[in-house]
Design an enzyme around this catalytic site. Sequence first.
Site, short mmCIF file in Angstrom:
data_model
loop_
_atom_site.label_atom_id
_atom_site.label_comp_id
_atom_site.label_asym_id
_atom_site.label_seq_id
_atom_site.Cartn_x
_atom_site.Cartn_y
_atom_site.Cartn_z
N SER A 10 -2.33 -8.19 3.35
CA SER A 10 -2.84 -8.06 4.72
C SER A 10 -3.20 -9.44 5.26
O SER A 10 -3.15 -9.68 6.46
CB SER A 10 -4.06 -7.15 4.76
OG SER A 10 -3.76 -5.93 4.15
N HIS B 35 0.84 -1.21 0.00
CA HIS B 35 0.00 0.00 0.00
C HIS B 35 0.87 1.25 0.00
O HIS B 35 0.56 2.23 -0.68
CB HIS B 35 -0.89 0.04 1.25
CG HIS B 35 -1.85 -1.09 1.38
ND1 HIS B 35 -1.69 -2.10 2.30
CD2 HIS B 35 -2.98 -1.39 0.69
CE1 HIS B 35 -2.69 -2.96 2.19
NE2 HIS B 35 -3.48 -2.56 1.22
#
Length: 280
Positions: free
Chosen positions: A185, A37
């Site tokens: 994640s 990210h």
Amino acid sequence: MKIVSTIEEVRAQVKEWRKEGLTVGFVPTMGYLHEGHASLIDAAGENDKVVVSIFVNPMQFGPNEDLDSYPRDLEHDAKICREHGADLIFHPTPQEMYGESFYSYVDMNVLTEELCGLSRPIHFRGVCTVVAKLFNIVTPDKAYFGQKDAQQLAVIKRMVKDLNMPLAIVGCPIVREEDGLAKSSRNTYLSAEERKAALVLSRAVFLGKKMAGEGERDAEKILAAMREEIEKEPLAKIDYVKMVDLETMQQVKVIEEGILTAIAVYIGKTRLIDNFMIEK
Ligand code: PAF
């Protein structure tokens, strides 16, 4: 950097920036941010202002998927956003995004009927709907998505083209751990033993890429070698190992430029994805 949770606050902020003639880059995320990210936020830094949304979108999770256990940590996310120069975090509640009732969807066929769309039938409808909403709220000049979710990136590009949405979509390279595992994640779900086993995904991807790089053009030969590599790992269960044309998501027999090789593999209960492209 501001953190806001209402659509009204985002609109007010973007309106001010627009008055000053500033450009806006947008990174949509579900939070629990990692270096993948961060690389998108860095890329969005080519704009004057950067907005990051953090919203675990219930609409893109199937009934037996990990919506409730999906990791969340706003404080950690805010730190990463700040360190990478984001200007605004939009962190809405499901109520703010979907209200008491919600009847409208953005859906797509063809591109969503292969790969992850097969094992996650409602997933891309949820992704398209929330991303379209977020684009309408943030009204960015450019939005940034990771190549790790290659099908998602293709679907979003197609949605923007088909629906004449006035922004550019930028795809950014996969970011990997030092040992090769693609950042996700969901890697946090893995036990120590599963974390080791998960390396089978990048091993298979690197093997396929090497074979293609050395001139192998028979898709099935490469896919068979990749499957064989994955099957050596007792904790791994293949969901799919496929080569598709990125424009149509149809499977191909012969490799050429613009072909996506994508894999999804369960390591224990955790479903992980990885891929490589034969560049145009
Ligand atoms: O890739 C993700 O994290 C999500 O699918 C996205 C694009 C933020 C939509 O919820």
